[in-house]
Design a protein around this motif. Structure first.
Motif, PDB file in Angstrom:
ATOM      1  N   SER A  42      -1.123   9.946  -9.151  1.00  0.00           N
ATOM      2  CA  SER A  42      -1.055   9.338  -7.724  1.00  0.00           C
ATOM      3  C   SER A  42       0.411   8.463  -7.799  1.00  0.00           C
ATOM      4  CB  SER A  42      -2.122   8.529  -7.326  1.00  0.00           C
ATOM      5  OG  SER A  42      -2.126   7.237  -8.234  1.00  0.00           O
ATOM      6  N   ALA A  43       0.932   8.128  -8.851  1.00  0.00           N
ATOM      7  CA  ALA A  43       2.079   7.239  -8.972  1.00  0.00           C
ATOM      8  C   ALA A  43       3.139   7.991  -9.412  1.00  0.00           C
ATOM      9  CB  ALA A  43       1.713   6.149  -9.823  1.00  0.00           C
ATOM     10  N   HIS A  79      -5.071  -0.373  -4.037  1.00  0.00           N
ATOM     11  CA  HIS A  79      -6.225  -1.136  -4.089  1.00  0.00           C
ATOM     12  C   HIS A  79      -6.850  -1.173  -5.469  1.00  0.00           C
ATOM     13  CE1 HIS A  79     -10.239  -2.876  -3.160  1.00  0.00           C
ATOM     14  NE2 HIS A  79      -9.647  -3.506  -2.120  1.00  0.00           N
ATOM     15  N   VAL A  80      -7.137  -2.228  -5.903  1.00  0.00           N
ATOM     16  CA  VAL A  80      -7.794  -2.402  -7.073  1.00  0.00           C
ATOM     17  C   VAL A  80      -9.000  -3.165  -7.133  1.00  0.00           C
ATOM     18  CG1 VAL A  80      -7.386  -3.348  -9.519  1.00  0.00           C
ATOM     19  CG2 VAL A  80      -5.256  -2.688  -8.254  1.00  0.00           C
ATOM     20  N   GLU A  81     -10.020  -2.551  -7.542  1.00  0.00           N
ATOM     21  CA  GLU A  81     -11.410  -3.252  -7.441  1.00  0.00           C
ATOM     22  C   GLU A  81     -11.605  -4.340  -8.278  1.00  0.00           C
ATOM     23  OE1 GLU A  81     -15.167  -0.941  -6.943  1.00  0.00           O
ATOM     24  OE2 GLU A  81     -13.977   0.822  -6.761  1.00  0.00           O
ATOM     25  N   ARG A  91      -1.656   5.005  -2.911  1.00  0.00           N
ATOM     26  CA  ARG A  91      -1.729   5.780  -1.539  1.00  0.00           C
ATOM     27  C   ARG A  91      -0.472   6.173  -1.441  1.00  0.00           C
ATOM     28  NH1 ARG A  91      -4.856   2.839   3.274  1.00  0.00           N
ATOM     29  NH2 ARG A  91      -4.095   4.885   3.918  1.00  0.00           N
ATOM     30  N   PRO A  92      -0.570   7.573  -0.990  1.00  0.00           N
ATOM     31  CA  PRO A  92       0.525   8.665  -1.087  1.00  0.00           C
ATOM     32  C   PRO A  92       1.464   8.163   0.230  1.00  0.00           C
ATOM     33  CG  PRO A  92      -1.454   9.654  -0.155  1.00  0.00           C
ATOM     34  CD  PRO A  92      -1.963   8.348  -0.513  1.00  0.00           C
ATOM     35  N   GLU A  93       0.897   7.558   1.255  1.00  0.00           N
ATOM     36  CA  GLU A  93       2.035   7.379   2.304  1.00  0.00           C
ATOM     37  C   GLU A  93       2.659   5.912   2.192  1.00  0.00           C
ATOM     38  OE1 GLU A  93      -1.861   5.885   3.558  1.00  0.00           O
ATOM     39  OE2 GLU A  93      -1.185   7.478   2.686  1.00  0.00           O
ATOM     40  N   MET A 268      -9.341   3.347   0.744  1.00  0.00           N
ATOM     41  CA  MET A 268      -8.117   2.962   0.066  1.00  0.00           C
ATOM     42  C   MET A 268      -7.651   4.364  -0.509  1.00  0.00           C
ATOM     43  SD  MET A 268      -6.796   0.118   1.249  1.00  0.00           S
ATOM     44  CE  MET A 268      -5.410   0.095   0.057  1.00  0.00           C
ATOM     45  N   SER A 269      -8.587   5.027  -1.197  1.00  0.00           N
ATOM     46  CA  SER A 269      -8.097   6.585  -1.879  1.00  0.00           C
ATOM     47  C   SER A 269      -8.306   7.592  -1.117  1.00  0.00           C
ATOM     48  CB  SER A 269      -9.049   6.563  -3.043  1.00  0.00           C
ATOM     49  OG  SER A 269     -10.356   6.701  -2.720  1.00  0.00           O
ATOM     50  N   ALA A 270      -8.496   7.380   0.088  1.00  0.00           N
ATOM     51  CA  ALA A 270      -8.787   8.527   1.195  1.00  0.00           C
ATOM     52  C   ALA A 270      -7.539   8.906   1.831  1.00  0.00           C
ATOM     53  CB  ALA A 270      -9.892   8.149   2.343  1.00  0.00           C
ATOM     54  N   GLN A 271      -7.369  10.107   1.928  1.00  0.00           N
ATOM     55  CA  GLN A 271      -6.274  11.017   2.630  1.00  0.00           C
ATOM     56  C   GLN A 271      -6.161  10.739   4.219  1.00  0.00           C
ATOM     57  OE1 GLN A 271      -3.699  11.800   0.563  1.00  0.00           O
ATOM     58  NE2 GLN A 271      -4.749  11.113  -1.303  1.00  0.00           N
ATOM     59  N   THR A 272      -7.390  10.931   4.813  1.00  0.00           N
ATOM     60  CA  THR A 272      -7.730  10.788   6.449  1.00  0.00           C
ATOM     61  C   THR A 272      -9.032  10.102   6.447  1.00  0.00           C
ATOM     62  OG1 THR A 272      -9.206  12.989   5.961  1.00  0.00           O
ATOM     63  CG2 THR A 272      -6.739  13.238   6.264  1.00  0.00           C
ATOM     64  N   ASP A 273      -9.207  10.037   7.716  1.00  0.00           N
ATOM     65  CA  ASP A 273     -10.348   9.269   8.205  1.00  0.00           C
ATOM     66  C   ASP A 273     -11.598  10.150   7.952  1.00  0.00           C
ATOM     67  OD1 ASP A 273      -8.736   7.244   9.531  1.00  0.00           O
ATOM     68  OD2 ASP A 273      -8.896   8.153  11.385  1.00  0.00           O
TER      69      ASP A 273
END
Length: 324
Positions: A42-43, A79-81, A91-93, A268-273
């Motif tokens: 992801s990074a 986001h870090v738990e 996050r990609p965006e 936070m890890s989701a791409q869409t709603d």
């Protein structure tokens, strides 16, 4: 870190102004310091340096970020738990840095128009969004969605569910101009409403702008019956089922409040709603409807010690018990 509507925002998240000015560290170093594990895939296109903690939540979770450009106008975030339990996905965006709500609403006022203050209301409410400033006001992705909440006379304590106000498009306003918009009342309000005189407060959701004075409204039993009839012409059994669904949604909020770190990580890890709702459904082991109700809940409703949520639940149960 203590946040108010004077805080800058990345998306809908308030962030620490001082942290934005820090130099930051390497992403790998910050992840290690937070005792977390990075999802490296992801990074791949994220900045390697300049990462810092932008917000700390009461749960122990944190929001981290790094600027993409030298001016810090665009950021990548993750986001870090709470310590020791998180696989971190960047996050990609890229997220543009937004001015605080207080800055974005500067010059605007919410005013009850004369049609509301001089004539009896039939339960349909409007409010004016007025530009009292010296310059044109234009939206920074904020919408003109206004919600209303009733309180007892003299009370200013109320809450409402989170909504995406971007669906209610804002329009530019030159000095002195106004936009008259409908005030949305939660249909479920009428099921627990008592007859009498109440204060109505209005809030422009995305900017946290509220009317400076409430509108005094006389609620009659006829109006309550009319609103309930307009909402549904169903049988008592169907109305009871609808109240049962609302009660179940509140119970789902209670469940989410005890797994808030996992819910936030899922979002936070989701791409869409839709992806976020699906992830919440998996985390809480609830159906899509229940997951959606959690996704669209304000953080206040997900607090482990929400007295308002408990009061709302009691009202719903009492309303259900009155249905025969």
């Amino acid at each position: 870190m203590d946040f108010t509507d004077d805080s800058p925002q990345l998306g809908q998240a308030d962030v620490d102004r001082d942290a934005l000015a820090e130099r930051g560290v390497r992403l790998a170093d910050l992840i290690a310091a937070l005792d977390a594990t990075l999802d490296h895939s992801s990074a791949l296109d994220a900045p390697r340096d300049g990462w810092r903690v932008l917000r700390r939540y009461r749960t122990g979770a944190v929001l981290i970020g790094a600027p993409v450009d030298p001016g810090g106008s665009v950021w990548r975030v993750a986001h870090v738990e709470a310590r020791g339990r998180s696989v971190v996905m960047v996050r990609p965006e890229p997220m543009p840095l937004r001015a605080s709500r207080a800055v974005r609403r500067r010059g605007l006022e919410l005013r009850w128009p004369t049609v509301m203050t001089s004539a009896p209301s039939m339960g349909d409410f409007v409010v004016d969004i007025v530009n009292t400033g010296p310059a044109r006001w234009e939206s920074d992705t904020d919408g003109f969605y206004v919600v209303g909440a009733f309180t007892d006379l003299g009370s200013t304590d109320f809450s409402f569910g989170w909504v995406d106000s971007s669906q209610h498009k804002a329009v530019p306003l030159d000095p002195g101009e106004y936009a008259r918009v409908a005030v949305s009342i939660n249909p479920g309000t009428w099921a627990t409403m008592g007859a009498g005189t109440h204060d109505l407060h209005a809030v422009l959701v995305s900017l946290g702008l509220r009317t400076s004075t409430p509108l005094s409204v006389v609620i009659t039993t006829d109006l309550i019956s009319q609103k309930q009839a307009a909402r549904s012409h169903t049988s008592p059994a169907s109305r009871r089922r609808m109240l049962d669904q609302q009660i179940e949604q509140v119970h789902t909020q209670v469940s989410a409040s005890h797994s808030l770190d996992r819910v936030v990580q899922a979002v936070m890890s989701a791409q869409t709603d839709d992806d976020a709702i699906a992830r919440i459904s998996h985390v809480l082991n609830v159906d899509e409807q229940g997951a959606a109700s959690v996704y669209h809940s304000p953080l206040q409703a997900l607090s482990p010690n929400s007295g308002r949520r408990d009061q709302h639940l009691a009202h719903l149960i009492a309303a259900r018990d009155r249905v025969h």
